[in-house]
Design a protein around this motif. Sequence first.
Motif, short mmCIF file in Angstrom:
data_model
loop_
_atom_site.label_atom_id
_atom_site.label_comp_id
_atom_site.label_asym_id
_atom_site.label_seq_id
_atom_site.Cartn_x
_atom_site.Cartn_y
_atom_site.Cartn_z
N ASN A 111 8.72 2.03 -14.60
CA ASN A 111 10.08 2.55 -14.45
C ASN A 111 10.58 2.61 -13.02
O ASN A 111 11.64 3.17 -12.77
N THR A 112 9.80 2.12 -12.09
CA THR A 112 10.23 2.26 -10.69
C THR A 112 10.01 0.98 -9.86
O THR A 112 9.18 0.14 -10.19
N TYR A 113 10.79 0.91 -8.78
CA TYR A 113 10.58 -0.10 -7.74
C TYR A 113 10.27 0.65 -6.45
O TYR A 113 10.77 1.76 -6.24
N ILE A 114 9.49 0.01 -5.59
CA ILE A 114 9.25 0.62 -4.27
C ILE A 114 9.79 -0.31 -3.18
O ILE A 114 9.72 -1.54 -3.32
N LEU A 115 10.37 0.29 -2.15
CA LEU A 115 10.83 -0.48 -0.99
C LEU A 115 10.05 0.01 0.22
O LEU A 115 10.03 1.21 0.50
N LEU A 116 9.39 -0.93 0.89
CA LEU A 116 8.68 -0.58 2.13
C LEU A 116 9.41 -1.19 3.31
O LEU A 116 9.75 -2.38 3.29
N ILE A 117 9.68 -0.39 4.31
CA ILE A 117 10.33 -0.87 5.53
C ILE A 117 9.32 -0.74 6.66
O ILE A 117 8.79 0.34 6.90
N VAL A 118 9.07 -1.87 7.33
CA VAL A 118 8.05 -1.87 8.38
C VAL A 118 8.65 -2.41 9.68
O VAL A 118 9.28 -3.47 9.67
N HIS A 119 8.47 -1.67 10.76
CA HIS A 119 8.99 -2.14 12.05
C HIS A 119 7.90 -2.77 12.92
O HIS A 119 8.20 -3.35 13.95
N ASP A 120 6.65 -2.62 12.51
CA ASP A 120 5.54 -3.18 13.29
C ASP A 120 5.43 -4.68 12.98
O ASP A 120 5.09 -5.06 11.84
N PRO A 121 5.68 -5.57 13.96
CA PRO A 121 5.69 -7.01 13.67
C PRO A 121 4.32 -7.59 13.33
O PRO A 121 4.23 -8.71 12.84
N THR A 122 3.25 -6.82 13.59
CA THR A 122 1.91 -7.37 13.30
C THR A 122 1.52 -7.18 11.83
O THR A 122 0.50 -7.69 11.39
N ILE A 123 2.33 -6.43 11.08
CA ILE A 123 1.98 -6.20 9.66
C ILE A 123 2.53 -7.34 8.80
O ILE A 123 3.73 -7.62 8.82
N GLU A 124 1.66 -7.99 8.04
CA GLU A 124 2.05 -9.13 7.21
C GLU A 124 2.64 -8.64 5.88
O GLU A 124 2.15 -7.66 5.31
N THR A 125 3.64 -9.37 5.38
CA THR A 125 4.22 -8.96 4.08
C THR A 125 3.19 -9.07 2.96
O THR A 125 3.19 -8.27 2.02
N ALA A 126 2.29 -10.09 3.07
CA ALA A 126 1.28 -10.25 2.02
C ALA A 126 0.41 -8.99 1.93
O ALA A 126 0.03 -8.56 0.83
N ALA A 127 0.12 -8.40 3.09
CA ALA A 127 -0.71 -7.17 3.10
C ALA A 127 0.05 -6.04 2.40
O ALA A 127 -0.54 -5.26 1.64
N LEU A 128 1.35 -5.98 2.64
CA LEU A 128 2.15 -4.91 2.00
C LEU A 128 2.14 -5.10 0.48
O LEU A 128 2.01 -4.13 -0.28
N LYS A 129 2.25 -6.35 0.05
CA LYS A 129 2.28 -6.61 -1.40
C LYS A 129 0.93 -6.26 -2.06
O LYS A 129 0.89 -5.73 -3.16
N ILE A 130 -0.14 -6.56 -1.33
CA ILE A 130 -1.46 -6.20 -1.87
C ILE A 130 -1.56 -4.67 -1.98
O ILE A 130 -2.03 -4.13 -2.98
N ASN A 131 -1.10 -3.99 -0.95
CA ASN A 131 -1.15 -2.52 -0.96
C ASN A 131 -0.36 -1.96 -2.15
O ASN A 131 -0.80 -1.01 -2.81
N ILE A 132 0.81 -2.55 -2.40
CA ILE A 132 1.62 -2.07 -3.53
C ILE A 132 0.84 -2.29 -4.83
O ILE A 132 0.76 -1.40 -5.67
N ARG A 133 0.23 -3.47 -4.95
CA ARG A 133 -0.51 -3.77 -6.18
C ARG A 133 -1.66 -2.77 -6.37
O ARG A 133 -1.88 -2.26 -7.46
N LEU A 134 -2.34 -2.47 -5.27
CA LEU A 134 -3.49 -1.55 -5.37
C LEU A 134 -3.04 -0.11 -5.64
O LEU A 134 -3.79 0.67 -6.24
N ALA A 135 -1.84 0.22 -5.20
CA ALA A 135 -1.37 1.62 -5.37
C ALA A 135 -0.79 1.86 -6.76
O ALA A 135 -0.62 3.01 -7.18
N ARG A 136 -0.48 0.76 -7.47
CA ARG A 136 0.20 0.91 -8.77
C ARG A 136 -0.47 1.88 -9.74
O ARG A 136 0.18 2.78 -10.26
N PRO A 137 -1.78 1.74 -9.95
CA PRO A 137 -2.41 2.65 -10.94
C PRO A 137 -2.23 4.12 -10.55
O PRO A 137 -2.09 4.98 -11.40
N LYS A 138 -2.23 4.39 -9.26
CA LYS A 138 -2.10 5.78 -8.80
C LYS A 138 -0.71 6.34 -9.10
O LYS A 138 -0.55 7.50 -9.46
N PHE A 139 0.30 5.50 -8.96
CA PHE A 139 1.66 5.97 -9.19
C PHE A 139 2.04 5.94 -10.67
O PHE A 139 2.98 6.62 -11.07
N GLU A 140 1.35 5.17 -11.48
CA GLU A 140 1.72 5.01 -12.90
C GLU A 140 1.45 6.24 -13.70
O GLU A 140 1.21 7.13 -13.87
#
Length: 294
Positions: free
Chosen positions: A265-294
């Motif tokens: 039932n939800t979407y998450i938006l992550l805003i990152v200002h650190d240029p060294t953080i890769e978007t792929a890493a953010l997507k993996i983190n979201i995937r790993l966090a899903r069970p916790k938020f569900e």
Amino acid sequence: MGASGSGKTSMRSLIFSNNPASLTSRLGATIDVEQNHVRFLGDLILNLWDCGGQDAFMDSYLSTQRSTIFQHVGVLIYVFEVSTHDAVKDAAYYRDCLDALQRYSPEAAVFLLVHKMDLVAGDRAALLERRTRELQGESGTVPITVFGTSIHDETLYKAWSRIVHTIIPNAAVLSKHLTTFAQACSATEAILFERTTFLVIATSSPPDEAHPEQVNNDLSPTRYERTSELIKALKHSCARMREEFHALEMELPEFTAVLDGMTRNTYILLIVHDPTIETAALKINIRLARPKFE
Ligand code: GTP
């Protein structure tokens, strides 16, 4: 509630039925009460009553239907058209509704929307301030929250996100988890949106608390409601092209943004200002966090 033509059904159709503002002019007057059950966040069902505002209906809500209409109210949302033709009548009906609410649902929160602000040519902020003072006067000791709104900009999302926020039972816990998650991702902010309405459910705590070094990032105060409005418009365009909206990634010189499904039932938006953080890493983190938020 609110006078006929003040815009109640229009805002409902925009937020809960995903219709564009341009189609609201075709809506007919609401006859009596239209009830909607909107599934909002899993088991949380929003029972929305759109009370037609013609005088005959208002008189009936305040007399024969009084106990039905005003019993078990969680939130009263009263819509005032900003350039109303009959402010005296509007105020009288509002006071009567407030009296009935005090009698049958004294705990209900009261939100007042000064609507169709787009029609105001002059200083909108000054006008809203004056209307707020007047409405506070009309409301006596009842605590109220006033918003200036329009279906043509993001103000409607700001108001409705705040309204819905008051009835989400675990909003504070969600905020705490989002703050932890944002920190784990080195994100400036994490924002949780409801999937169909795209209203903001919860945000991580403001970046100045979590990341003092990021205070200088220029974060617009209307960013949440602007995002709701823009993504709703994008979803609408996708639907017109017979495509489904799934996720969004943006890599700009100033920041990176990832918007992805979090739970059913939800979407998450992550805003990152650190240029060294890769978007792929953010997507993996979201995937790993899903069970916790569900
Ligand atoms: P009843 O069903 O009779 O109680 O009226 P209502 O309060 O539901 O009004 P409705 O939503 O049908 O809106 C009446 C008209 O106002 C429509 O033509 C809408 O397009 C218009 N309207 C609604 N919101 C806005 C707004 O924010 N700005 C402007 N300019 N027009 C609006």
